[in-house]
Design a protein around this motif. Sequence first.
Motif, PDB file in Angstrom:
ATOM      1  N   PHE A 191      -6.028  24.621   6.541  1.00  0.00           N
ATOM      2  CA  PHE A 191      -6.639  24.651   5.208  1.00  0.00           C
ATOM      3  C   PHE A 191      -8.161  24.609   5.307  1.00  0.00           C
ATOM      4  N   ILE A 192      -8.685  23.751   6.155  1.00  0.00           N
ATOM      5  CA  ILE A 192     -10.138  23.657   6.329  1.00  0.00           C
ATOM      6  C   ILE A 192     -10.709  24.989   6.824  1.00  0.00           C
ATOM      7  N   SER A 193     -10.004  25.650   7.727  1.00  0.00           N
ATOM      8  CA  SER A 193     -10.453  26.957   8.229  1.00  0.00           C
ATOM      9  C   SER A 193     -10.548  27.972   7.096  1.00  0.00           C
ATOM     10  N   LEU A 194      -9.540  27.980   6.215  1.00  0.00           N
ATOM     11  CA  LEU A 194      -9.550  28.896   5.074  1.00  0.00           C
ATOM     12  C   LEU A 194     -10.743  28.627   4.164  1.00  0.00           C
ATOM     13  N   THR A 221       0.853  -1.187   0.000  1.00  0.00           N
ATOM     14  CA  THR A 221       0.000   0.000   0.000  1.00  0.00           C
ATOM     15  C   THR A 221       0.892   1.240   0.000  1.00  0.00           C
ATOM     16  N   SER A 222       0.302   2.358  -0.356  1.00  0.00           N
ATOM     17  CA  SER A 222       1.050   3.609  -0.306  1.00  0.00           C
ATOM     18  C   SER A 222       0.085   4.774  -0.143  1.00  0.00           C
ATOM     19  N   SER A 223       0.357   5.606   0.844  1.00  0.00           N
ATOM     20  CA  SER A 223      -0.444   6.813   1.014  1.00  0.00           C
ATOM     21  C   SER A 223      -0.105   7.807  -0.082  1.00  0.00           C
ATOM     22  N   TYR A 224      -1.042   8.692  -0.356  1.00  0.00           N
ATOM     23  CA  TYR A 224      -0.773   9.835  -1.217  1.00  0.00           C
ATOM     24  C   TYR A 224      -0.343  10.998  -0.320  1.00  0.00           C
ATOM     25  N   VAL A 225       0.213  12.028  -0.941  1.00  0.00           N
ATOM     26  CA  VAL A 225       0.601  13.226  -0.201  1.00  0.00           C
ATOM     27  C   VAL A 225      -0.323  14.360  -0.625  1.00  0.00           C
ATOM     28  N   MET A 226      -0.952  15.004   0.357  1.00  0.00           N
ATOM     29  CA  MET A 226      -1.771  16.183   0.083  1.00  0.00           C
ATOM     30  C   MET A 226      -0.822  17.372   0.063  1.00  0.00           C
ATOM     31  N   ILE A 227      -0.628  17.940  -1.120  1.00  0.00           N
ATOM     32  CA  ILE A 227       0.367  18.996  -1.262  1.00  0.00           C
ATOM     33  C   ILE A 227      -0.286  20.305  -1.669  1.00  0.00           C
ATOM     34  N   ALA A 228       0.369  21.389  -1.323  1.00  0.00           N
ATOM     35  CA  ALA A 228      -0.196  22.712  -1.567  1.00  0.00           C
ATOM     36  C   ALA A 228       0.837  23.664  -2.151  1.00  0.00           C
ATOM     37  N   THR A 229       0.347  24.708  -2.775  1.00  0.00           N
ATOM     38  CA  THR A 229       1.236  25.755  -3.266  1.00  0.00           C
ATOM     39  C   THR A 229       1.867  26.476  -2.074  1.00  0.00           C
ATOM     40  N   PRO A 230       3.127  26.855  -2.191  1.00  0.00           N
ATOM     41  CA  PRO A 230       3.778  27.592  -1.096  1.00  0.00           C
ATOM     42  C   PRO A 230       3.057  28.905  -0.771  1.00  0.00           C
ATOM     43  N   LYS A 231       2.269  29.399  -1.723  1.00  0.00           N
ATOM     44  CA  LYS A 231       1.545  30.655  -1.529  1.00  0.00           C
ATOM     45  C   LYS A 231       0.327  30.503  -0.620  1.00  0.00           C
ATOM     46  N   LEU A 232      -0.086  29.261  -0.361  1.00  0.00           N
ATOM     47  CA  LEU A 232      -1.266  29.033   0.469  1.00  0.00           C
ATOM     48  C   LEU A 232      -0.975  29.407   1.918  1.00  0.00           C
ATOM     49  N   PRO A 233      -1.796  30.272   2.549  1.00  0.00           N
ATOM     50  CA  PRO A 233      -1.563  30.660   3.944  1.00  0.00           C
ATOM     51  C   PRO A 233      -2.046  29.601   4.931  1.00  0.00           C
ATOM     52  N   ALA A 234      -1.668  28.357   4.689  1.00  0.00           N
ATOM     53  CA  ALA A 234      -2.007  27.239   5.571  1.00  0.00           C
ATOM     54  C   ALA A 234      -0.891  26.216   5.466  1.00  0.00           C
ATOM     55  N   ASN A 235      -0.517  25.632   6.596  1.00  0.00           N
ATOM     56  CA  ASN A 235       0.582  24.658   6.608  1.00  0.00           C
ATOM     57  C   ASN A 235       0.156  23.277   7.077  1.00  0.00           C
TER      58      ASN A 235
END
Length: 323
Positions: free
Chosen positions: A143-146, A124-138
């Motif tokens: 992210f859910i709050s935004l 098995t292998s998990s995926y990675v939830m990735i974001a743009t560096p510009k997103l004000p969430a880490n």
Amino acid sequence: MKKIRPFALLALTVGAVFSAQAQTADNYPNRTIRIIVPYTPGAINDILARRMAQYLGEELKQTVIVENKPGAGTAIGTEFVARADPDGYTLLQAAAAHSILPSLVKKLPFDPLKSFEFITLAATSSYVMIATPKLPANNVAEFISLVKEEPGKYVYASTGNGSSAHLMGEMLKELTGTDIMHIPYKGLAQGLNDVASGQVHVTFGTYPGSMAYLKPGRVKALATTGKNRMSSLPEVSTVQETVPGYDAQGWWGYLAPAGTPKAIIQKLNSAFNKIIRNKTFSDTFTSEGVEMLGTTGDAFKTHVEQEMQVWGKLVKSAQIRTN
């Protein structure tokens, strides 16, 4: 002439069947085995199959080759194996699409459960939830709050309607009650490029595909999608740590056509699982974010049944269409 009683005849028949199966297993394999991969060459699906074929050939002392038969969301290669002779010489390396496809396609030319004998769930292998560096969430909570502050503003990319990444995004939306726009792409690279540039906010990528962007800092990891943290990214939290019930992983396992003798299935299960336990073999994939397993055929079948229920329910509630 002495009559044979019915129960004695039955015993003789059953004994003959078991004897024939044992003889079949003893002689197996005596010619080339094919592992069908229902994907194009390259990437983890193909790499795993070719590495496995090499080790399986050494273990069984017979030639094992890989044939790629992509198309129709894996249905072409899968149907090919379903219709093959049930003799153990044509196997399928199935992936997560095997449990997703039935909920997306009304009339498949095979039954994902009844058309096959289950050998082993290899990895098995998990995926990675990735974001743009510009997103004000880490992280996922931020992210859910935004998203809740500005519904419909944020966008996630996938590798196409009905893909694993698409379903992972829809699962997040359903479990959090959020409104995130979906944009399907034809492949992971294009979506990752747009995430890196900030045109798209997040996506869900395989570990190998994501690392080329994560390492140089072109994107950032918000979470991983499995139940447990990835051993290759232990510092990154799971989505489930913020969103209870979230669990979505890629997987790979081996199938044979329905009716393949049990003795052959057992022999293959033993061979595959011995390879999976081989540290030299497993370390190659652990470093790529893949967790090696090796299970019984029954455990593998149960896994697929459970996944079919989860994805079927999600596809229906999210009204996902592939055309």
